[in-house]
Scaffold this motif. Structure first.
Motif, PDB file in Angstrom:
ATOM      1  N   PHE A  92       0.829  -1.201   0.000  1.00 22.71           N
ATOM      2  CA  PHE A  92       0.000   0.000   0.000  1.00 22.71           C
ATOM      3  C   PHE A  92       0.862   1.249   0.000  1.00 22.71           C
ATOM      4  CE2 PHE A  92      -2.531  -3.122   2.396  1.00 22.71           C
ATOM      5  CZ  PHE A  92      -3.738  -3.067   1.729  1.00 22.71           C
ATOM      6  N   PRO A  93       0.463   2.274  -0.766  1.00 25.35           N
ATOM      7  CA  PRO A  93       1.075   3.586  -0.543  1.00 25.35           C
ATOM      8  C   PRO A  93       0.738   4.001   0.897  1.00 25.35           C
ATOM      9  CG  PRO A  93      -0.282   3.586  -2.532  1.00 25.35           C
ATOM     10  CD  PRO A  93      -0.555   2.311  -1.816  1.00 25.35           C
ATOM     11  N   VAL A  94       1.584   4.804   1.499  1.00 30.80           N
ATOM     12  CA  VAL A  94       1.380   5.189   2.898  1.00 30.80           C
ATOM     13  C   VAL A  94      -0.004   5.790   3.118  1.00 30.80           C
ATOM     14  CG1 VAL A  94       2.194   6.728   4.734  1.00 30.80           C
ATOM     15  CG2 VAL A  94       3.827   5.429   3.384  1.00 30.80           C
ATOM     16  N   GLU A  95      -0.443   6.667   2.237  1.00 28.89           N
ATOM     17  CA  GLU A  95      -1.746   7.314   2.417  1.00 28.89           C
ATOM     18  C   GLU A  95      -2.897   6.305   2.393  1.00 28.89           C
ATOM     19  OE1 GLU A  95      -2.674  10.376   3.420  1.00 28.89           O
ATOM     20  OE2 GLU A  95      -0.527  10.588   3.750  1.00 28.89           O
ATOM     21  N   GLU A  96      -2.824   5.325   1.517  1.00 32.11           N
ATOM     22  CA  GLU A  96      -3.873   4.299   1.465  1.00 32.11           C
ATOM     23  C   GLU A  96      -3.850   3.461   2.739  1.00 32.11           C
ATOM     24  OE1 GLU A  96      -7.061   1.896   0.095  1.00 32.11           O
ATOM     25  OE2 GLU A  96      -6.427   3.944  -0.279  1.00 32.11           O
ATOM     26  N   PHE A  97      -2.669   3.156   3.245  1.00 30.88           N
ATOM     27  CA  PHE A  97      -2.562   2.392   4.492  1.00 30.88           C
ATOM     28  C   PHE A  97      -3.166   3.183   5.648  1.00 30.88           C
ATOM     29  CE2 PHE A  97      -0.520   0.417   8.155  1.00 30.88           C
ATOM     30  CZ  PHE A  97      -0.747  -0.923   7.878  1.00 30.88           C
ATOM     31  N   ARG A  98      -2.950   4.492   5.649  1.00 37.96           N
ATOM     32  CA  ARG A  98      -3.569   5.342   6.686  1.00 37.96           C
ATOM     33  C   ARG A  98      -5.093   5.281   6.601  1.00 37.96           C
ATOM     34  NH1 ARG A  98       0.666   9.781   5.614  1.00 37.96           N
ATOM     35  NH2 ARG A  98       2.217   9.294   7.192  1.00 37.96           N
ATOM     36  N   ARG A  99      -5.619   5.303   5.374  1.00 36.50           N
ATOM     37  CA  ARG A  99      -7.079   5.235   5.196  1.00 36.50           C
ATOM     38  C   ARG A  99      -7.623   3.916   5.751  1.00 36.50           C
ATOM     39  NH1 ARG A  99     -10.802   3.038   2.546  1.00 36.50           N
ATOM     40  NH2 ARG A  99      -9.463   1.765   1.235  1.00 36.50           N
ATOM     41  N   ILE A 100      -6.943   2.824   5.479  1.00 37.46           N
ATOM     42  CA  ILE A 100      -7.365   1.515   5.984  1.00 37.46           C
ATOM     43  C   ILE A 100      -7.266   1.480   7.509  1.00 37.46           C
ATOM     44  CG2 ILE A 100      -6.743  -0.945   6.038  1.00 37.46           C
ATOM     45  CD1 ILE A 100      -5.861  -0.512   3.059  1.00 37.46           C
ATOM     46  N   THR A 101      -6.196   2.067   8.037  1.00 35.59           N
ATOM     47  CA  THR A 101      -6.028   2.137   9.490  1.00 35.59           C
ATOM     48  C   THR A 101      -7.203   2.856  10.134  1.00 35.59           C
ATOM     49  OG1 THR A 101      -3.627   2.089   9.286  1.00 35.59           O
ATOM     50  CG2 THR A 101      -4.512   2.989  11.335  1.00 35.59           C
ATOM     51  N   GLU A 102      -7.599   3.963   9.549  1.00 33.02           N
ATOM     52  CA  GLU A 102      -8.745   4.715  10.091  1.00 33.02           C
ATOM     53  C   GLU A 102     -10.030   3.892  10.016  1.00 33.02           C
ATOM     54  OE1 GLU A 102      -8.822   7.559  11.838  1.00 33.02           O
ATOM     55  OE2 GLU A 102      -6.643   7.358  11.716  1.00 33.02           O
ATOM     56  N   ALA A 103     -10.232   3.194   8.912  1.00 29.91           N
ATOM     57  CA  ALA A 103     -11.439   2.366   8.771  1.00 29.91           C
ATOM     58  C   ALA A 103     -11.458   1.259   9.823  1.00 29.91           C
ATOM     59  CB  ALA A 103     -11.513   1.776   7.365  1.00 29.91           C
ATOM     60  N   LEU A 104     -10.314   0.618  10.043  1.00 34.38           N
ATOM     61  CA  LEU A 104     -10.263  -0.445  11.051  1.00 34.38           C
ATOM     62  C   LEU A 104     -10.368   0.118  12.464  1.00 34.38           C
ATOM     63  CD1 LEU A 104      -7.646  -2.838   9.451  1.00 34.38           C
ATOM     64  CD2 LEU A 104     -10.034  -3.353   9.952  1.00 34.38           C
ATOM     65  N   ARG A 105      -9.943   1.339  12.646  1.00 35.30           N
ATOM     66  CA  ARG A 105     -10.055   1.985  13.955  1.00 35.30           C
ATOM     67  C   ARG A 105     -11.519   2.156  14.360  1.00 35.30           C
ATOM     68  NH1 ARG A 105      -6.458   6.955  14.260  1.00 35.30           N
ATOM     69  NH2 ARG A 105      -4.932   5.295  14.418  1.00 35.30           N
ATOM     70  N   THR A 106     -12.382   2.347  13.380  1.00 34.03           N
ATOM     71  CA  THR A 106     -13.802   2.541  13.683  1.00 34.03           C
ATOM     72  C   THR A 106     -14.576   1.229  13.786  1.00 34.03           C
ATOM     73  OG1 THR A 106     -14.424   2.758  11.357  1.00 34.03           O
ATOM     74  CG2 THR A 106     -13.783   4.790  12.518  1.00 34.03           C
ATOM     75  N   ALA A 107     -13.937   0.137  13.423  1.00 30.15           N
ATOM     76  CA  ALA A 107     -14.593  -1.176  13.516  1.00 30.15           C
ATOM     77  C   ALA A 107     -14.686  -1.582  14.992  1.00 30.15           C
ATOM     78  CB  ALA A 107     -13.806  -2.216  12.727  1.00 30.15           C
ATOM     79  N   PRO A 108     -15.735  -2.324  15.340  1.00 24.44           N
ATOM     80  CA  PRO A 108     -15.918  -2.684  16.746  1.00 24.44           C
ATOM     81  C   PRO A 108     -14.860  -3.688  17.237  1.00 24.44           C
ATOM     82  CG  PRO A 108     -17.547  -3.788  15.380  1.00 24.44           C
ATOM     83  CD  PRO A 108     -16.790  -2.845  14.485  1.00 24.44           C
ATOM     84  N   THR A 154     -15.050  -5.311  19.764  1.00 21.90           N
ATOM     85  CA  THR A 154     -15.759  -6.423  20.394  1.00 21.90           C
ATOM     86  C   THR A 154     -15.986  -7.571  19.414  1.00 21.90           C
ATOM     87  OG1 THR A 154     -17.843  -5.324  19.900  1.00 21.90           O
ATOM     88  CG2 THR A 154     -16.917  -4.980  22.106  1.00 21.90           C
ATOM     89  N   ALA A 155     -15.786  -7.311  18.117  1.00 21.54           N
ATOM     90  CA  ALA A 155     -15.945  -8.353  17.100  1.00 21.54           C
ATOM     91  C   ALA A 155     -14.637  -9.124  16.973  1.00 21.54           C
ATOM     92  CB  ALA A 155     -16.336  -7.733  15.766  1.00 21.54           C
ATOM     93  N   LYS A 156     -14.686 -10.416  17.265  1.00 17.93           N
ATOM     94  CA  LYS A 156     -13.480 -11.243  17.239  1.00 17.93           C
ATOM     95  C   LYS A 156     -12.806 -11.229  15.872  1.00 17.93           C
ATOM     96  CE  LYS A 156     -11.647 -15.811  18.416  1.00 17.93           C
ATOM     97  NZ  LYS A 156     -10.462 -15.557  17.666  1.00 17.93           N
ATOM     98  N   ALA A 157     -13.562 -11.267  14.789  1.00 11.64           N
ATOM     99  CA  ALA A 157     -12.975 -11.268  13.446  1.00 11.64           C
ATOM    100  C   ALA A 157     -12.182  -9.983  13.193  1.00 11.64           C
ATOM    101  CB  ALA A 157     -14.063 -11.442  12.388  1.00 11.64           C
ATOM    102  N   VAL A 158     -12.669  -8.863  13.699  1.00 13.36           N
ATOM    103  CA  VAL A 158     -11.958  -7.589  13.548  1.00 13.36           C
ATOM    104  C   VAL A 158     -10.649  -7.630  14.328  1.00 13.36           C
ATOM    105  CG1 VAL A 158     -12.020  -5.108  14.051  1.00 13.36           C
ATOM    106  CG2 VAL A 158     -14.033  -6.241  13.096  1.00 13.36           C
ATOM    107  N   ARG A 159     -10.706  -8.110  15.553  1.00 14.40           N
ATOM    108  CA  ARG A 159      -9.485  -8.209  16.365  1.00 14.40           C
ATOM    109  C   ARG A 159      -8.460  -9.126  15.702  1.00 14.40           C
ATOM    110  NH1 ARG A 159     -13.243  -9.227  20.379  1.00 14.40           N
ATOM    111  NH2 ARG A 159     -12.435 -11.348  20.696  1.00 14.40           N
ATOM    112  N   ASP A 160      -8.918 -10.289  15.266  1.00 14.08           N
ATOM    113  CA  ASP A 160      -8.014 -11.259  14.646  1.00 14.08           C
ATOM    114  C   ASP A 160      -7.375 -10.691  13.382  1.00 14.08           C
ATOM    115  OD1 ASP A 160      -8.659 -13.059  16.658  1.00 14.08           O
ATOM    116  OD2 ASP A 160     -10.032 -14.232  15.408  1.00 14.08           O
ATOM    117  N   TYR A 161      -8.193 -10.109  12.525  1.00 15.43           N
ATOM    118  CA  TYR A 161      -7.685  -9.540  11.277  1.00 15.43           C
ATOM    119  C   TYR A 161      -6.696  -8.418  11.562  1.00 15.43           C
ATOM    120  CZ  TYR A 161      -7.523  -7.713   6.546  1.00 15.43           C
ATOM    121  OH  TYR A 161      -7.085  -7.297   5.310  1.00 15.43           O
ATOM    122  N   SER A 162      -7.070  -7.510  12.453  1.00 16.10           N
ATOM    123  CA  SER A 162      -6.212  -6.366  12.770  1.00 16.10           C
ATOM    124  C   SER A 162      -4.874  -6.814  13.337  1.00 16.10           C
ATOM    125  CB  SER A 162      -6.910  -5.430  13.767  1.00 16.10           C
ATOM    126  OG  SER A 162      -8.005  -4.797  13.155  1.00 16.10           O
TER     127      SER A 162
END
Length: 143
Positions: free
Chosen positions: A43-59, A61-69
């Motif tokens: 990923f270009p750095v800016e795109e990685f930042r965008r993904i980071t922000e999207a995952l930051r807003t994911a719950p 409490t969801a195990k799949a989100v924790r595992d993936y992250s």
């Protein structure tokens, strides 16, 4: 936007030439991490930042989100290409993707993917017929 298929080789130091057409877009740096189907995502750095922000807003409490992250971020490596356009792929990521010498770099819209050449050939052989046979829209109203 990243498009196309390229066939660089990994050198003895674990470096890979980035396709020349993408070097300017990746000049400020890039992030390499584990992807699905045992490829690597770039990923270009800016795109990685965008993904980071999207995952930051994911719950969290969801195990799949924790595992993936955990896997996604723990395996991420920020890199900068050298003057020749080579990027070093960390040993753990080379091992994950079974990268030896012959590689394939594909454009995948907002990212590049790095594949072992044999793994890509196998994946593509399995997927091209399914792609050709699709009888319903993947993205309704678009494709």
């Amino acid at each position: 936007m990243f498009l196309g298929t390229h066939h660089p080789r990994l050198d003895d130091k674990g470096r890979l030439f980035l396709p020349a057409k993408y070097r300017e877009e990746l000049a400020e740096g890039l992030v390499i991490t584990k992807g699905q189907e045992r490829c690597l995502y770039v990923f270009p750095v800016e795109e990685f930042r965008r993904i980071t922000e999207a995952l930051r807003t994911a719950p969290v409490t969801a195990k799949a989100v924790r595992d993936y992250s955990r896997v996604f971020f723990a395996s991420a490596s920020d890199e900068v290409a050298d003057k020749q356009g080579r990027v070093t792929i960390p040993p753990a990521l080379r091992e994950y993707a079974s990268l030896r010498r012959d590689c394939v770099v594909i454009g995948a819209n907002t990212r590049l993917e790095i594949w072992d050449a044999q793994a890509w050939d196998t994946y593509l052989a399995d997927q091209e017929q399914a792609f050709s046979d699709l009888s319903e829209e993947v993205l309704p109203g678009i494709l």
